[in-house]
Design a protein around this motif. Structure first.
Motif, PDB file in Angstrom:
ATOM      1  N   VAL A  18       0.877  -1.031  -0.050  1.00  0.00           N
ATOM      2  CA  VAL A  18       0.034  -0.085   0.028  1.00  0.00           C
ATOM      3  C   VAL A  18       0.774   1.283  -0.073  1.00  0.00           C
ATOM      4  CG1 VAL A  18      -1.870   1.326   1.149  1.00  0.00           C
ATOM      5  CG2 VAL A  18      -1.850  -1.291   1.047  1.00  0.00           C
ATOM      6  N   SER A  19       0.737   1.976  -1.167  1.00  0.00           N
ATOM      7  CA  SER A  19       1.730   3.352  -0.879  1.00  0.00           C
ATOM      8  C   SER A  19       0.381   4.436  -0.558  1.00  0.00           C
ATOM      9  CB  SER A  19       1.843   3.628  -2.524  1.00  0.00           C
ATOM     10  OG  SER A  19       0.981   3.653  -3.266  1.00  0.00           O
ATOM     11  N   SER A  20       1.137   5.534   0.073  1.00  0.00           N
ATOM     12  CA  SER A  20       0.125   6.632   0.690  1.00  0.00           C
ATOM     13  C   SER A  20       0.884   7.844   0.379  1.00  0.00           C
ATOM     14  CB  SER A  20      -0.133   6.182   2.029  1.00  0.00           C
ATOM     15  OG  SER A  20       0.975   6.181   2.932  1.00  0.00           O
ATOM     16  N   VAL A  21      -0.062   8.911   0.124  1.00  0.00           N
ATOM     17  CA  VAL A  21       0.627  10.046   0.367  1.00  0.00           C
ATOM     18  C   VAL A  21      -0.739  11.152   0.788  1.00  0.00           C
ATOM     19  CG1 VAL A  21      -0.370  10.883  -2.161  1.00  0.00           C
ATOM     20  CG2 VAL A  21       1.844  11.915  -1.381  1.00  0.00           C
ATOM     21  N   GLN A  22      -0.119  12.351   1.450  1.00  0.00           N
ATOM     22  CA  GLN A  22      -0.965  13.571   1.942  1.00  0.00           C
ATOM     23  C   GLN A  22      -0.421  14.832   1.354  1.00  0.00           C
ATOM     24  OE1 GLN A  22      -1.503  12.201   6.283  1.00  0.00           O
ATOM     25  NE2 GLN A  22      -3.726  12.350   5.708  1.00  0.00           N
ATOM     26  N   TYR A  23      -1.382  15.642   1.111  1.00  0.00           N
ATOM     27  CA  TYR A  23      -0.999  17.075   0.658  1.00  0.00           C
ATOM     28  C   TYR A  23      -1.995  17.948   1.405  1.00  0.00           C
ATOM     29  CZ  TYR A  23      -0.574  21.112  -2.185  1.00  0.00           C
ATOM     30  OH  TYR A  23      -0.232  22.246  -2.753  1.00  0.00           O
ATOM     31  N   GLN A  24      -1.063  19.088   1.890  1.00  0.00           N
ATOM     32  CA  GLN A  24      -2.206  20.005   2.717  1.00  0.00           C
ATOM     33  C   GLN A  24      -1.852  21.366   1.878  1.00  0.00           C
ATOM     34  OE1 GLN A  24      -3.891  22.165   3.710  1.00  0.00           O
ATOM     35  NE2 GLN A  24      -3.814  21.143   5.908  1.00  0.00           N
ATOM     36  N   PRO A  25      -2.727  22.030   1.353  1.00  0.00           N
ATOM     37  CA  PRO A  25      -2.770  23.019   0.511  1.00  0.00           C
ATOM     38  C   PRO A  25      -2.697  24.351   1.100  1.00  0.00           C
ATOM     39  CG  PRO A  25      -4.980  22.482   0.455  1.00  0.00           C
ATOM     40  CD  PRO A  25      -4.140  21.316   1.306  1.00  0.00           C
ATOM     41  N   THR A  26      -2.970  24.507   2.496  1.00  0.00           N
ATOM     42  CA  THR A  26      -2.814  25.714   3.509  1.00  0.00           C
ATOM     43  C   THR A  26      -1.969  25.570   4.391  1.00  0.00           C
ATOM     44  OG1 THR A  26      -4.453  25.004   4.793  1.00  0.00           O
ATOM     45  CG2 THR A  26      -5.323  25.980   2.657  1.00  0.00           C
ATOM     46  N   ASP A  27      -1.776  26.758   5.075  1.00  0.00           N
ATOM     47  CA  ASP A  27      -0.824  26.836   6.451  1.00  0.00           C
ATOM     48  C   ASP A  27      -1.477  25.972   7.673  1.00  0.00           C
ATOM     49  OD1 ASP A  27       1.064  28.135   4.943  1.00  0.00           O
ATOM     50  OD2 ASP A  27       0.177  30.310   5.645  1.00  0.00           O
ATOM     51  N   ARG A  28      -2.663  25.905   7.566  1.00  0.00           N
ATOM     52  CA  ARG A  28      -3.261  25.253   8.770  1.00  0.00           C
ATOM     53  C   ARG A  28      -2.822  23.652   8.980  1.00  0.00           C
ATOM     54  NH1 ARG A  28      -6.937  21.870   6.758  1.00  0.00           N
ATOM     55  NH2 ARG A  28      -8.251  22.448   5.229  1.00  0.00           N
ATOM     56  N   PRO A  29      -2.973  22.976   9.969  1.00  0.00           N
ATOM     57  CA  PRO A  29      -2.598  21.638   9.942  1.00  0.00           C
ATOM     58  C   PRO A  29      -3.542  20.680   9.187  1.00  0.00           C
ATOM     59  CG  PRO A  29      -2.698  22.583  12.301  1.00  0.00           C
ATOM     60  CD  PRO A  29      -3.003  23.669  11.166  1.00  0.00           C
ATOM     61  N   ILE A  30      -3.120  19.610   8.662  1.00  0.00           N
ATOM     62  CA  ILE A  30      -4.038  18.772   7.787  1.00  0.00           C
ATOM     63  C   ILE A  30      -5.052  18.468   8.571  1.00  0.00           C
ATOM     64  CG2 ILE A  30      -2.490  16.857   7.980  1.00  0.00           C
ATOM     65  CD1 ILE A  30      -3.011  16.209   5.152  1.00  0.00           C
ATOM     66  N   GLU A  31      -6.435  18.068   8.243  1.00  0.00           N
ATOM     67  CA  GLU A  31      -7.324  17.544   8.894  1.00  0.00           C
ATOM     68  C   GLU A  31      -7.621  16.157   8.408  1.00  0.00           C
ATOM     69  OE1 GLU A  31      -9.881  21.772   9.471  1.00  0.00           O
ATOM     70  OE2 GLU A  31     -10.166  20.491   7.691  1.00  0.00           O
ATOM     71  N   ASP A  32      -7.239  15.391   7.328  1.00  0.00           N
ATOM     72  CA  ASP A  32      -7.299  14.185   7.082  1.00  0.00           C
ATOM     73  C   ASP A  32      -6.567  13.293   8.000  1.00  0.00           C
ATOM     74  OD1 ASP A  32      -8.925  15.186   4.876  1.00  0.00           O
ATOM     75  OD2 ASP A  32      -7.547  14.378   3.358  1.00  0.00           O
ATOM     76  N   ARG A  33      -7.049  11.968   8.024  1.00  0.00           N
ATOM     77  CA  ARG A  33      -6.508  10.990   8.697  1.00  0.00           C
ATOM     78  C   ARG A  33      -6.467   9.875   7.882  1.00  0.00           C
ATOM     79  NH1 ARG A  33      -4.773  15.032  10.901  1.00  0.00           N
ATOM     80  NH2 ARG A  33      -4.623  15.394  13.316  1.00  0.00           N
ATOM     81  N   PHE A  34      -5.656   8.580   8.047  1.00  0.00           N
ATOM     82  CA  PHE A  34      -6.162   7.455   7.520  1.00  0.00           C
ATOM     83  C   PHE A  34      -5.305   6.502   8.366  1.00  0.00           C
ATOM     84  CE2 PHE A  34      -1.695   8.581   5.827  1.00  0.00           C
ATOM     85  CZ  PHE A  34      -0.979   7.299   5.871  1.00  0.00           C
ATOM     86  N   SER A  35      -5.632   5.263   8.061  1.00  0.00           N
ATOM     87  CA  SER A  35      -5.060   3.878   8.883  1.00  0.00           C
ATOM     88  C   SER A  35      -5.011   2.871   7.994  1.00  0.00           C
ATOM     89  CB  SER A  35      -6.067   3.666  10.025  1.00  0.00           C
ATOM     90  OG  SER A  35      -7.346   3.213   9.602  1.00  0.00           O
TER      91      SER A  35
END
Length: 326
Positions: A18-35
């Motif tokens: 399983v490959s994974s990636v997360q991208y945050q477009p703004t300065d606030r902390p990322i709100e997504d989570r995964f498991s």
């Protein structure tokens, strides 16, 4: 300026990665989570798309999987509902008449003040089946690669997005709340919230009371969390958010459930709506096919790069790609 906040490749079982990636477009902390959890022959992928803060997504990402794994996949719907009801009950108990608040009252309020949509893929590796539970608008694709030399999309199975723009959700709201006009305005619940399914967002689930007195008390508590946050508190916008608040809950945690079949030739993609707001399922599947053909290692990061070459995301993006390596 946005940034990639996570990128990884995990070999989770024999012949499965399983490959994974997360991208945050703004300065606030990322709100997504995964498991990504493997127990026995069950590989469970979870995607939790937070909004209004990360408290709910963080909470659900920790407590949902252990509960699901204690039950068979056909119990997913009941597990989702029980966890959401427990969150509501804990908050209401903290603010019942003649009762002192618990030590956890702030946490109970925080996980209701924010919210998250949730997608679970409970994969039976031996049986090559995917039991899905989808409460919201994260999306999963299951693609069967019939011709490894082709980049064309083969047979594609996918979950259905469930939010205020979905015709099926608009119909559900009409049936559940008859004679209530203007529930969905400009593609949003009460003109404010895109989500119609998920955890948290208690302000559209809590009981009303006579003339909304009880609901207003609850909103005062939730609004106390907005102090010093720079946000306009909910209670200062009560008439705007709750102009038609008559028969809650309007937002539910009940997931759409079903089964999709796998083959050892195929792959699975899970993505938050930050991805699928920009590209179609077919485009994502075609990109993964090309990545596999070209020997790309992290297919999730490859999909993100292909998307960003055309358009930068405006929302958090989380992508998981499961591939069979045998």
């Amino acid at each position: 300026m946005g940034e990639i906040t996570h990128e990884a490749l995990q070999h989770v079982a024999g012949g499965v990665e399983v490959s994974s990636v997360q991208y945050q477009p703004t300065d606030r902390p990322i709100e997504d989570r995964f498991s990504i959890t493997l127990e026995g022959g069950r590989l469970v992928l979870g995607l939790y798309d937070g909004h209004g803060g990360s408290n709910t997504a963080e909470h659900i990402s920790k407590i949902l999987l252990p509960t699901l794994l204690r039950s068979p996949p056909h119990d997913h719907r009941g597990v989702f509902e029980a966890i959401d009801n427990a969150m509501l009950d804990a908050f209401k108990a903290d603010h019942a008449p003649f009762r002192a608040r618990s030590k956890e009252w702030r946490h109970h309020a925080q996980v209701l003040r924010s919210g998250c949509t949730t997608l679970i893929l409970d994969i039976d590796i031996a049986g090559m089946l995917v039991h899905y539970a989808n409460a919201g608008d994260c999306r999963a694709l299951v693609c069967d690669v019939q011709d490894p030399d082709s980049e064309d999309v083969g047979p594609l199975q996918q979950t259905t997005d469930l939010n205020a723009k979905s015709p099926s959700e608009q119909e559900r709201l009409k049936v559940a709340h008859p004679n209530e006009d203007l529930l969905v305005v400009s593609g949003r619940l009460f003109g404010k919230l895109m989500s119609t399914r998920g955890f948290g967002d208690g302000y559209y689930k809590l009981p009303r009371g006579i003339n909304n007195w009880q609901h207003k008390k609850y909103i005062d508590v939730l609004s106390s969390l907005d102090q010093n946050s720079g946000k306009v508190p909910l209670n200062a916008q009560y008439d705007s958010y709750f102009y038609g608040y008559r028969t809650p809950p309007y937002l539910i945690s009940t997931p759409d459930v079903g089964v999709m079949s796998l083959t050892g030739r195929g792959f699975i993609v899970c993505g938050s709506d930050g991805l699928f707001d920009l590209v179609t399922s077919e485009e994502v599947a075609r990109t993964v096919r090309k990545g596999i053909k070209d020997g790309v290692q992290n297919l999730a990061a490859y999909v993100l790069s292909a998307v960003m070459a055309v358009k930068l995301p405006g929302d958090d993006v989380t992508i998981l790609v499961l591939k069979f390596t045998n």
